[in-house]
Design a protein around this motif. Structure first.
Motif, PDB file in Angstrom:
ATOM      1  N   ARG A 116      -5.728   2.599  -3.797  1.00 53.20           N
ATOM      2  CA  ARG A 116      -6.932   1.812  -4.108  1.00 53.20           C
ATOM      3  C   ARG A 116      -7.251   1.822  -5.600  1.00 53.20           C
ATOM      4  O   ARG A 116      -7.559   0.779  -6.180  1.00 53.20           O
ATOM      5  CB  ARG A 116      -8.132   2.317  -3.309  1.00 53.20           C
ATOM      6  CG  ARG A 116      -9.403   1.501  -3.573  1.00 53.20           C
ATOM      7  CD  ARG A 116     -10.585   1.980  -2.752  1.00 53.20           C
ATOM      8  NE  ARG A 116     -10.410   1.700  -1.350  1.00 53.20           N
ATOM      9  CZ  ARG A 116     -10.713   0.540  -0.748  1.00 53.20           C
ATOM     10  NH1 ARG A 116     -11.218  -0.444  -1.461  1.00 53.20           N
ATOM     11  NH2 ARG A 116     -10.531   0.385   0.543  1.00 53.20           N
ATOM     12  N   ALA A 129      -6.547  -8.589  -0.435  1.00 52.22           N
ATOM     13  CA  ALA A 129      -7.542  -8.656  -1.501  1.00 52.22           C
ATOM     14  C   ALA A 129      -8.117 -10.057  -1.651  1.00 52.22           C
ATOM     15  O   ALA A 129      -7.389 -11.045  -1.543  1.00 52.22           O
ATOM     16  CB  ALA A 129      -6.923  -8.230  -2.832  1.00 52.22           C
ATOM     17  N   SER A 181       0.834  -1.199   0.000  1.00 48.70           N
ATOM     18  CA  SER A 181       0.000   0.000   0.000  1.00 48.70           C
ATOM     19  C   SER A 181       0.871   1.252   0.000  1.00 48.70           C
ATOM     20  O   SER A 181       1.917   1.296   0.653  1.00 48.70           O
ATOM     21  CB  SER A 181      -0.887   0.019   1.245  1.00 48.70           C
ATOM     22  OG  SER A 181      -1.504   1.290   1.401  1.00 48.70           O
ATOM     23  N   LEU A 211     -11.436  -5.763  -0.380  1.00 48.86           N
ATOM     24  CA  LEU A 211     -10.185  -5.048  -0.550  1.00 48.86           C
ATOM     25  C   LEU A 211     -10.008  -4.152   0.666  1.00 48.86           C
ATOM     26  O   LEU A 211     -10.692  -3.144   0.806  1.00 48.86           O
ATOM     27  CB  LEU A 211     -10.201  -4.229  -1.845  1.00 48.86           C
ATOM     28  CG  LEU A 211      -8.910  -3.548  -2.258  1.00 48.86           C
ATOM     29  CD1 LEU A 211      -7.784  -4.568  -2.425  1.00 48.86           C
ATOM     30  CD2 LEU A 211      -9.114  -2.765  -3.546  1.00 48.86           C
ATOM     31  N   GLU A 212      -9.116  -4.576   1.559  1.00 46.64           N
ATOM     32  CA  GLU A 212      -8.930  -3.864   2.825  1.00 46.64           C
ATOM     33  C   GLU A 212      -7.461  -3.560   3.063  1.00 46.64           C
ATOM     34  O   GLU A 212      -6.607  -4.393   2.797  1.00 46.64           O
ATOM     35  CB  GLU A 212      -9.420  -4.722   3.993  1.00 46.64           C
ATOM     36  CG  GLU A 212     -10.872  -5.074   3.959  1.00 46.64           C
ATOM     37  CD  GLU A 212     -11.257  -5.962   5.122  1.00 46.64           C
ATOM     38  OE1 GLU A 212     -10.607  -5.885   6.189  1.00 46.64           O
ATOM     39  OE2 GLU A 212     -12.203  -6.737   4.957  1.00 46.64           O
ATOM     40  N   GLU A 213      -7.198  -2.371   3.588  1.00 51.82           N
ATOM     41  CA  GLU A 213      -5.850  -2.031   4.025  1.00 51.82           C
ATOM     42  C   GLU A 213      -5.697  -2.438   5.484  1.00 51.82           C
ATOM     43  O   GLU A 213      -6.587  -2.183   6.292  1.00 51.82           O
ATOM     44  CB  GLU A 213      -5.615  -0.515   3.931  1.00 51.82           C
ATOM     45  CG  GLU A 213      -5.151  -0.047   2.597  1.00 51.82           C
ATOM     46  CD  GLU A 213      -4.854   1.431   2.613  1.00 51.82           C
ATOM     47  OE1 GLU A 213      -3.737   1.800   2.264  1.00 51.82           O
ATOM     48  OE2 GLU A 213      -5.759   2.207   2.965  1.00 51.82           O
ATOM     49  N   TRP A 215      -2.462  -4.172   1.354  1.00 53.30           N
ATOM     50  CA  TRP A 215      -3.833  -4.435   0.905  1.00 53.30           C
ATOM     51  C   TRP A 215      -4.054  -5.930   0.997  1.00 53.30           C
ATOM     52  O   TRP A 215      -3.215  -6.711   0.546  1.00 53.30           O
ATOM     53  CB  TRP A 215      -4.027  -4.012  -0.553  1.00 53.30           C
ATOM     54  CG  TRP A 215      -4.043  -2.546  -0.765  1.00 53.30           C
ATOM     55  CD1 TRP A 215      -3.034  -1.785  -1.269  1.00 53.30           C
ATOM     56  CD2 TRP A 215      -5.132  -1.664  -0.530  1.00 53.30           C
ATOM     57  NE1 TRP A 215      -3.426  -0.482  -1.352  1.00 53.30           N
ATOM     58  CE2 TRP A 215      -4.716  -0.369  -0.896  1.00 53.30           C
ATOM     59  CE3 TRP A 215      -6.421  -1.830  -0.033  1.00 53.30           C
ATOM     60  CZ2 TRP A 215      -5.541   0.746  -0.800  1.00 53.30           C
ATOM     61  CZ3 TRP A 215      -7.241  -0.724   0.067  1.00 53.30           C
ATOM     62  CH2 TRP A 215      -6.807   0.541  -0.305  1.00 53.30           C
TER      63      TRP A 215
END
Length: 145
Positions: A97, A140, A63, A113-115, A138
């Motif tokens: 993103r 995913a 990220s 999709l998360e940080e 990230w």
């Protein structure tokens, strides 16, 4: 059937050499963190080709909110190689993103999709000289179109 690919092979130009068949899922914890934008895109294409329709991808990506983004030798606008430490000279590509969504979208319907901060969980064995501090990945999950 489960197939594992070691780090050196995953980082090569032919990560699936000698691997036949198609797969219902793929998990990548490091193979899509290292390399340039072009090499990660190529590896992702190789994964997508081998997944069955509806197959799942579980993967981590760097990220731009990671403290290492922008540090070290700049290889392209999204890729940097640390100058020192355990990963000296190892290219790391970082995504915001929008760029990550654009990378995944041709092959995958993004389900999640998360940080996440990953200092305590990401490759502590690979960061003995310089433990991670403010590392962000990230996480995913994508379903093959």
């Amino acid at each position: 059937r489960v197939v594992t690919i070691d780090d050196a092979t995953a980082a090569s130009d032919a990560p699936f050499a000698g691997v036949g068949g198609r797969f219902d899922a793929a998990v990548s914890t490091h193979g899509l963190l290292h390399g340039t934008l072009a090499s990660v895109a190529s590896r992702l294409d190789s994964i997508a080709v081998r997944l069955t329709p509806g197959g799942l991808l579980y993967a981590s990506f760097g990220s731009t909110n990671d403290a290492r983004f922008g540090r070290g030798e700049r290889l392209d606008d999204a890729t940097f190689a640390p100058a020192g430490g355990d990963e000296a000279g190892v290219a790391h590509v970082y995504f915001d993103r929008d760029r990550l969504t654009a990378l995944l979208d041709p092959h995958f319907e993004i389900e999640s999709l998360e940080e996440r901060r990953v200092d305590d969980v990401a490759g502590s064995w690979a960061h003995l000289q310089r433990p991670l501090k403010n590392a962000v990945h990230w996480l995913a999950v994508g379903r093959k179109r």
